[in-house]
Design a protein around this motif. Sequence first.
Motif, PDB file in Angstrom:
ATOM      1  N   CYS A  25      25.514   8.584 -43.113  1.00 49.71           N
ATOM      2  CA  CYS A  25      25.162   9.241 -41.853  1.00 49.71           C
ATOM      3  C   CYS A  25      25.321  10.763 -41.990  1.00 49.71           C
ATOM      4  O   CYS A  25      26.146  11.249 -42.752  1.00 49.71           O
ATOM      5  N   TRP A  26      24.495  11.511 -41.253  1.00 47.67           N
ATOM      6  CA  TRP A  26      24.673  12.955 -41.126  1.00 47.67           C
ATOM      7  C   TRP A  26      25.279  13.252 -39.770  1.00 47.67           C
ATOM      8  O   TRP A  26      24.800  12.743 -38.754  1.00 47.67           O
ATOM      9  N   MET A  27      26.300  14.108 -39.744  1.00 51.00           N
ATOM     10  CA  MET A  27      26.818  14.580 -38.463  1.00 51.00           C
ATOM     11  C   MET A  27      26.193  15.931 -38.154  1.00 51.00           C
ATOM     12  O   MET A  27      26.317  16.872 -38.946  1.00 51.00           O
ATOM     13  N   LEU A  28      25.503  16.004 -37.036  1.00 49.72           N
ATOM     14  CA  LEU A  28      24.946  17.260 -36.560  1.00 49.72           C
ATOM     15  C   LEU A  28      25.943  17.750 -35.525  1.00 49.72           C
ATOM     16  O   LEU A  28      26.027  17.215 -34.415  1.00 49.72           O
ATOM     17  N   ASN A  29      26.726  18.710 -35.944  1.00 47.88           N
ATOM     18  CA  ASN A  29      27.912  19.056 -35.158  1.00 47.88           C
ATOM     19  C   ASN A  29      27.700  20.342 -34.387  1.00 47.88           C
ATOM     20  O   ASN A  29      27.519  21.395 -34.972  1.00 47.88           O
ATOM     21  N   ILE A  86      26.690  19.056 -40.655  1.00 53.68           N
ATOM     22  CA  ILE A  86      25.949  20.311 -40.531  1.00 53.68           C
ATOM     23  C   ILE A  86      26.328  20.950 -39.206  1.00 53.68           C
ATOM     24  O   ILE A  86      26.194  20.337 -38.136  1.00 53.68           O
ATOM     25  N   ASN A  87      26.865  22.146 -39.284  1.00 53.27           N
ATOM     26  CA  ASN A  87      27.308  22.853 -38.082  1.00 53.27           C
ATOM     27  C   ASN A  87      26.193  23.752 -37.570  1.00 53.27           C
ATOM     28  O   ASN A  87      25.623  24.534 -38.328  1.00 53.27           O
ATOM     29  N   ILE A  88      25.916  23.612 -36.296  1.00 56.36           N
ATOM     30  CA  ILE A  88      24.784  24.328 -35.716  1.00 56.36           C
ATOM     31  C   ILE A  88      25.100  24.723 -34.276  1.00 56.36           C
ATOM     32  O   ILE A  88      25.887  24.061 -33.612  1.00 56.36           O
TER      33      ILE A  88
END
Length: 440
Positions: free
Chosen positions: A138-142, A164-166
Amino acid sequence: KFSVVIAGGGSTYTPEIILMLLDNLDRLPLRAIKLYDNDEERQGRLAEACGIIVKEKDPNIEFTATTDPETAYTDVDFCLAHIRVGQLPMREKDEKIPLKYGVVGQETCGPGGIAYGMRSIPGVLENIEYMEKYSPNCWMLNYSNPAAIVAEACRRFKPNARVINICDMPIGMENNIAKILGFNDRKEMTVRYFGLNHFGWWTSIKDKDGNEYIDKLLEHQLKYGNTLPDEGNNGDYTDNSWYETAKKVKDLTALDPTMAPNSYFQYYLFGDDMVAHTNPEYTRANQVMDGREKRVFGECARIAEAGTAEGTSLEIGIHASFIVDLATALAFNTHERMLLIVRNNGAIENFDKDAMVEIPCIVGKDGYEPITIGTIPTFQKGLMEEQVAVEKLTVDAYEQGSYHKLWQALTLSKTVPSANVAKKILDDYIEANKEYWPEL
Ligand code: G6P
Ligand code: MN
């Protein structure tokens, strides 16, 4: 088809993000949407309505709301993380305590961000661990705040995690920039931007043919800030939301007319004005609790009662569609160019390699590749060095349980006038955060 979990399911933003996901099914087809929160009661007040909304749009999408991490994180492709440890009542304290001492009270800038960071770090790390345990691909889009400090904690404690911090702030401002420059959509622009989260500058805005618009933008901003002329510039900052205070970009641009600043610099560079325009008894947290929170929870109760979302006043959270852009880039290797918060690693040549910086990256199926920025000027570098030290000291303080490190972080923040004031704020924060912070 993909399965997503929204961590921080009880957020006031959740229903509008679900509407946004449902509006983008052609780009990002979904088989499951799950809400996860550790506050069952709060999430429950939104979940029934969200379930109805999902079912009415596409009955084949499985909808779940849970407080069990295993249920939440099993078989998911994307985690959209927007947790708020301590919720809005703690945001209120983050904001009001510094204001007692005449210092900026803001959820991510200055002392408020430091206090909130100390609470957020363990919450975000815990969620990463669940994700790694139950869905290792899983990818965490944080976009959990305070994103700068959270990103530094990710770099330090979870360097290889698929996180990935956004942040949506530059996107919000780019929507205004597009309007100012006469583009139909911000996606018609290719931008260069560098800095830290809530702490950066645009240095180039180009159209699809490569024509440069930055000078036109700067000229506009020197007159009107990050707003259209007819939106006025009456200096009324009392709302304290970032879009209201976009007007302050006028003064920020005057200070350095060579690049276009993120409006959050108002808290660092014009902190005295911000304090003068903030009611220390009624801050942004109060506005959000009395406004967005009541509105969203009220409407969700109404939907649950009516058994249908027909005619709902909830709006699609279009501002959050960057999350779909990011997920789509990862899922379908679109190579979209996006601003992300990533390890500098030489992208800004004359800046700490181990700092988390906000810069354009190309996103594809294996993650992101940052774009090189080159060297940055002394003013920006000086500000960033001070601020990144604040962020690193906060994570040091968390890691070591160190009172001194946190006192240093507060003292070094541009928003705080002295070690004396820093100590007073710190001692009040320690008292207020007993339930959340490690012992210092
Ligand atoms: C922007 C920032 C977010 C922040 C939000 C606050 O979107 O990028 O980091 O959370 O503003 O908005 P609010 O309406 O809660 O004050
Ligand atoms: Mn943000």
